[in-house]
Each structure stands twice: as structure tokens, then as C-alpha cells.
Design an enzyme around this catalytic site. Structure first.
Site, short mmCIF file in Angstrom:
data_model
loop_
_atom_site.label_atom_id
_atom_site.label_comp_id
_atom_site.label_asym_id
_atom_site.label_seq_id
_atom_site.Cartn_x
_atom_site.Cartn_y
_atom_site.Cartn_z
N CYS A 52 0.72 -1.14 0.08
CA CYS A 52 -0.01 0.00 -0.13
C CYS A 52 0.91 1.31 -0.06
O CYS A 52 1.65 1.42 0.87
CB CYS A 52 -0.83 0.11 1.30
SG CYS A 52 -1.99 1.70 1.24
N HIS A 86 -3.76 -4.17 -10.59
CA HIS A 86 -4.24 -2.85 -11.10
C HIS A 86 -4.88 -2.90 -12.38
O HIS A 86 -4.28 -3.53 -13.21
CB HIS A 86 -3.41 -1.51 -10.83
CG HIS A 86 -3.17 -1.42 -9.47
ND1 HIS A 86 -3.86 -0.64 -8.71
CD2 HIS A 86 -2.09 -1.91 -8.67
CE1 HIS A 86 -3.38 -0.55 -7.27
NE2 HIS A 86 -2.16 -1.18 -7.46
N GLU A 129 -10.80 -0.21 -4.53
CA GLU A 129 -9.91 -1.09 -4.08
C GLU A 129 -10.44 -2.14 -3.95
O GLU A 129 -11.47 -2.45 -3.09
CB GLU A 129 -9.14 -0.42 -2.98
CG GLU A 129 -8.32 0.48 -3.26
CD GLU A 129 -7.14 0.96 -1.92
OE1 GLU A 129 -6.55 0.30 -1.72
OE2 GLU A 129 -7.24 2.04 -1.54
N CYS A 167 -5.20 5.88 -3.61
CA CYS A 167 -4.49 4.70 -3.52
C CYS A 167 -2.95 4.88 -4.05
O CYS A 167 -3.08 5.27 -5.34
CB CYS A 167 -5.10 3.66 -4.40
SG CYS A 167 -4.59 1.97 -4.63
N GLY A 218 -2.22 2.65 -6.85
CA GLY A 218 -3.05 2.88 -7.82
C GLY A 218 -2.56 4.23 -8.71
O GLY A 218 -2.52 3.99 -10.14
#
Length: 273
Positions: A67, A157, A206, A215, A218
Site C-alpha cells: 500500500c 491494478h 480497491e 490509492c 493505483g
């Protein structure tokens, strides 16, 4: 703490034992009405290979490999808690050891830059059920066709190009993308709108948490996808505008990605678990 509004509950497990069932605890504590409230739970742990180790659990209890917003906050915490005096640190994750540079005043960290590693398109690395990289290709979801690019930033992703992020009915189509049959481990989905050569607006669904304010991985996947398709330049900082703030992302020509953004403490407290 939060990074661009992507908020997690952090537990310092360097001085105390880690909780026995973090998956269940993540579900309990992330509830915004009956718990503390957050997009998930992060454990800060000792490491034999890095400054510290982090484990991240989504609000549904599933464990995430990486993350980008949480790791900046981990860097902030270990420095301000006196666990390191270095402004350049390493954090062990399930996606490998990541390098961070910490920025701020005396004894205080306000921002961090993370070397996120390489954006990868090989289907087996995402993972994705196709034979060749999925770059600027069409995918059908909910009876409608979208154009997207699949990227791994240590987690999966799918970056969807759109002319208007606000027109996306993300609560309806987000779960359909997340559980699309092409992605055996589910997928994070970014809906991205380019506003100029250096700026991208983005909303994200997510896996395991639903729509979040930001994110980090992301944002990195989005800039990498736009660089691959010639919409932004390599080696050039791009501002990614998210619902909770902005991140600065640079995709190098070798597909390694740098991300810089805020790290903010909201409050501290105790809770019986």
C-alpha cells in the site's frame, strides 16, 4: 494516519506482541460506525532485512501485498517514534523491500517519497488470465466496453481511461471490475481522466475496501499505464489528483516508479481487543 485521505489504523508491534488474528481485528476496527474507522489495519513490525516491516489488511480482512499511502505513514511513524534517526529508510512488505526518503522539520515528517519498484505488465505477475500484456485493450463489464491497461505494482491494478471520473457509477461497476473472471485474485480498478500532459484525475475502487479517497499503488499504476500508451512522458513528474488529495508520481523509462505524498497523523488512542 492517512495519506491523501487513504486512512489506516496503525499498531506498533515493535514493542508489543502482534495481535493473534489481525484479519478479524481489521474487520472489527475498520468499521466506521462500530469501530475506530478506516480503510484497513496496518501492523508495524520488526524486520531482519529492513528498518521495519509492515503488514496491511483491508477493511474486509484480506491481506494486501503493498500500500503506497500506508507505507509513507509507516515511515513517518518509525522516525517520529524514535525507532530510527535516518531520513532514508527501508520497509519490508509482501512485495519486497521498499526504499523511502522522509521529508519534514526537526523531529517531524510531513511527506515521504517511495521507490515503488517496477510496474510490470506480464499477465502472470498481475495475475491475469490472458496470454499477452493487456495494454490499451477493451474489457466488457456490466454490459459495457471499457479500454484499460493491467499493471502490477506488487498488487494487481486495472487502469480504465475515462473522459469524466465523476460520471462513473463506481458503487455499481467497482465490484464488477474487482471480481472480473480475468483476475483470479481480484483487482484494484482506477478510473483515470487526463486533464493535461502533467495531470491526471483518478478515482479508485480497491479490492476488499471499496472506493477509497486515494490509492498510492493505483496512482503509480495509472501513471505507468499512461506512460506506456504515450499519454505522459517518462522521467517527468505527474500530479495525480485523488478525492483525498494529490500525489506526485514519476515513471522512469525502465518502468521503475517514484511516488511522493503527504503522511498525516490524525489521532492516537487505546482500544480493548
Amino acid at each position: 494516519m492517512h495519506g491523501a485521505g487513504n486512512d489506516y489504523i496503525y499498531i506498533d508491534c515493535t514493542r508489543n506482541p502482534a495481535p493473534m488474528q489481525p484479519e478479524e481485528l481489521a474487520i472489527k476496527l475498520s468499521d466506521r460506525h462500530k469501530g475506530i474507522g478506516g480503510d484497513g489495519l496496518v501492523l508495524i513490525l520488526p524486520s531482519v532485512t529492513a528498518t521495519c516491516r509492515m503488514r496491511m489488511f483491508n477493511a474486509d480482512g484480506s491481506e494486501g501485498r503493498m500500500c503506497g499511502n500506508a507505507i509513507r505513514c509507516v515511515g513517518k511513524y518509525v522516525y517520529e517514534a524514535g525507532l530510527t534517526r535516518d531520513r532514508e529508510i527501508t520497509v519490508e512488505t509482501m512485495s519486497g523491500v521498499k526504499r523511502l526518503r522522509l521529508f519534514g522539520g526537526e523531529g517531524h515528517i510531513s511527506e515521504a517519497e517511495v521507490d515503488m519498484g517496477k510496474a510490470e505488465t506480464a499477465p502472470e505477475r498481475i495475475p491475469m488470465m490472458c496470454k499477452r500484456p493487456f495494454i490499451a485493450q477493451e474489457i466488457e463489464v456490466g454490459g459495457k466496453r471499457y479500454r484499460g491497461t493491467a499493471i502490477s505494482m506488487g498488487n494487481p491494478h486495472l487502469v480504465i481511461e475515462t473522459g469524466d471520473t465523476e460520471a462513473i457509477d463506481i458503487e455499481r461497476i467497482g465490484p464488477l471490475f474487482e471480481r472480473h473472471s480475468l483476475f483470479p485474485e481480484r483487482v484494484n480498478t482506477e478510473f483515470a481522466q487526463q486533464t493535461d500532459s502533467h495531470t491526471i484525475k483518478m478515482r479508485v475502487w480497491e479490492r476488499g475496501s471499496g472506493e477509497t479517497m486515494a490509492c498510492g499503488t493505483g496512482a503509480c499504476a495509472t501513471v505507468a499505464a499512461f506512460a506506456l500508451t504515450g499519454k505522459v512522458e517518462y522521467d517527468t513528474p505527474v500530479t495525480v489528483l485523488l478525492r483525498g488529495g494529490s500525489l506526485t508520481v514519476t515513471c522512469r523509462r525502465d518502468m521503475s516508479v517514484l511516488m511522493r505524498g503527504e503522511a498525516v497523523e490524525v489521532f492516537r488512542g487505546t482500544i480493548d481487543i
